[in-house]
Motif scaffolding. Structure first.
Motif, PDB file in Angstrom:
ATOM      1  N   VAL A   8     -32.599  24.580 -14.438  1.00 50.87           N
ATOM      2  CA  VAL A   8     -33.521  25.627 -13.974  1.00 50.87           C
ATOM      3  C   VAL A   8     -33.157  26.962 -14.614  1.00 50.87           C
ATOM      4  O   VAL A   8     -34.029  27.691 -15.109  1.00 50.87           O
ATOM      5  N   LEU A   9     -31.857  27.290 -14.635  1.00 47.80           N
ATOM      6  CA  LEU A   9     -31.428  28.568 -15.224  1.00 47.80           C
ATOM      7  C   LEU A   9     -31.802  28.622 -16.712  1.00 47.80           C
ATOM      8  O   LEU A   9     -32.329  29.632 -17.200  1.00 47.80           O
ATOM      9  N   ALA A  10     -31.555  27.520 -17.422  1.00 45.76           N
ATOM     10  CA  ALA A  10     -31.871  27.471 -18.853  1.00 45.76           C
ATOM     11  C   ALA A  10     -33.380  27.628 -19.067  1.00 45.76           C
ATOM     12  O   ALA A  10     -33.827  28.350 -19.972  1.00 45.76           O
ATOM     13  N   THR A  11     -34.170  26.973 -18.229  1.00 47.59           N
ATOM     14  CA  THR A  11     -35.632  27.054 -18.347  1.00 47.59           C
ATOM     15  C   THR A  11     -36.109  28.490 -18.088  1.00 47.59           C
ATOM     16  O   THR A  11     -36.956  29.027 -18.809  1.00 47.59           O
ATOM     17  N   ARG A  12     -35.532  29.112 -17.069  1.00 44.60           N
ATOM     18  CA  ARG A  12     -35.927  30.505 -16.759  1.00 44.60           C
ATOM     19  C   ARG A  12     -35.519  31.443 -17.903  1.00 44.60           C
ATOM     20  O   ARG A  12     -36.279  32.341 -18.284  1.00 44.60           O
ATOM     21  N   PHE A  13     -34.323  31.252 -18.457  1.00 44.98           N
ATOM     22  CA  PHE A  13     -33.889  32.094 -19.581  1.00 44.98           C
ATOM     23  C   PHE A  13     -34.856  31.956 -20.766  1.00 44.98           C
ATOM     24  O   PHE A  13     -35.208  32.940 -21.418  1.00 44.98           O
ATOM     25  N   GLY A  14     -35.262  30.730 -21.063  1.00 44.57           N
ATOM     26  CA  GLY A  14     -36.178  30.509 -22.191  1.00 44.57           C
ATOM     27  C   GLY A  14     -37.509  31.215 -21.959  1.00 44.57           C
ATOM     28  O   GLY A  14     -38.051  31.875 -22.861  1.00 44.57           O
ATOM     29  N   TRP A  15     -38.025  31.097 -20.749  1.00 43.29           N
ATOM     30  CA  TRP A  15     -39.302  31.736 -20.359  1.00 43.29           C
ATOM     31  C   TRP A  15     -39.202  33.244 -20.569  1.00 43.29           C
ATOM     32  O   TRP A  15     -40.049  33.871 -21.213  1.00 43.29           O
TER      33      TRP A  15
END
Ligand code: F6P
Length: 341
Positions: free
Chosen positions: A285-292
């Motif tokens: 989730v953290l990685a996905t949010r960072f990418g966004w």
């Protein structure tokens, strides 16, 4: 826009999840073209890159490692690339770069940004030692791996009345050791920020056995060091990339404890198992949010910034704040771990 994305430095669970998120947000929402640069800054220097489409990132959320590859690059080559960054970007046809990496990568990202390349940083490292962000992705996965390992070592240690010395990753900081040590109930937690006294460690183990306990687990970070004037131990030299090599504190500690205590002591070095495999839910989730947020930062023109977790929010913070100093374990956090030993 044509956005280049690269992963640099040691790999880390969640890198692929960031790449997937960048592609989804960039292509689906903004109509961007995403160019995957191979092997970190080496690919930028050598002009090696390939388009990454929505189809290319299917299944990446759960996959460890990085589909783009990663590499460490000597400082001289980075300096050369910084001097030539506008030409290198033009050769690849990119309008902006998203650089995903740890302290070294973000330091390079700042240099490129200062030299005029439009760069946004995304912090990664299992060590969790990047300043100005509450957490980096990869850390939670490493803590889970280390915690499970210590849990498993307890039963075998007790069966054989042994001392187990578990060496965990953490060059300069003890976040993994502190957190996994607390989660698994290690009896000693030794971290770089708090040089240890071998006599105090052996006394603590001796007292534990005298209380009728049949085993002890010592979690030690690879960068932990003895207090001055105690055990003699030298970590290795600095390698060609400017990184400290490590001299095997786990082995040394186990050998020393065995001779002081007269009890069997075994070293276990978890090494790169802490970095491999699928990320935890929290890291995905953290990685996905960072990418966004990295894609949004590009479209806002927030260059020279990186995505940082502040509380529960993702904020864009000047990358200079990430690289001024490492985020070390503060004394009060270590003191809390001491209370549970
Ligand atoms: O990513 C940080 C880290 O995991 C350190 O804890 C460790 O010392 C280092 O990477 C080892 O990386 P490599 O073996 O790839 O040089």
């Amino acid at each position: 826009m044509r956005i280049g994305v690269l992963t640099s430095g040691g790999d880390c669970p969640g890198l692929n999840a960031v790449i997937r998120s960048v592609v989804h947000r960039g292509t689906d929402v903004h109509g961007d073209e995403i160019l995957g640069i191979e092997d970190g800054f080496l690919g930028l220097i050598e002009g090696r890159a390939r388009p990454v489409s929505h189809d290319d990132v299917t299944g990446l959320l759960t996959l460890g490692g990085t589909i783009l590859g990663s590499a460490r690059v000597q400082r001289e080559r980075i300096n050369w690339a910084v001097d030539n960054c506008e030409r290198l970007a033009a050769d690849l046809g990119i309008d902006a770069l998203i650089a995903i990496g740890g302290e070294g990568t973000l330091t390079a990202a700042k240099m490129f940004s200062d030299a005029g390349l439009p760069v946004v940083g995304v912090p990664k490292t299992i060590d969790n030692d990047i300043d100005a962000t509450d957490m980096t992705f990869g850390f939670d996965t490493a803590v889970h791996v280390a915690t499970e390992a210590i849990d498993r070592l307890k039963t075998t240690a007790e069966s054989h009345q042994r001392v187990m010395v578990v060496e965990l990753m953490g060059r300069h900081t003890g976040w993994i050791t502190l957190t996994a040590g607390m989660a698994a109930g290690a009896h000693g937690i030794l971290i770089p920020e708090k040089p240890f006294d071998i006599e105090a460690v052996s006394r603590m183990i001796e007292e534990r056995f005298q209380r009728g306990k049949k085993f002890a687990i010592i979690a030690v970070a690879e960068g932990a060091k003895p207090a001055p004037g105690t055990l003699r131990f030298d970590h290795g030299e600095v390698d060609q990339f400017g990184h400290q090599t490590f001299g095997g504190i786990g082995n040394r500690l186990a050998g020393e404890l065995e001779s002081i205590l007269g009890k069997e002591a075994r070293p276990v070095i978890l090494g790169h198992t802490q970095r491999g495999g699928t990320p935890t839910a929290l890291d995905r989730v953290l990685a996905t949010r960072f990418g966004w947020h990295a894609v949004e930062a590009v479209h806002k023109g927030a260059f020279g910034h990186f995505t940082a977790l502040r509380g529960t929010d993702i904020e864009l913070v000047p990358v200079a704040e990430a690289v001024t100093q490492l985020k070390t374990v503060p004394p009060d956090r270590w003191a809390e771990s001491e209370a549970v030993l």
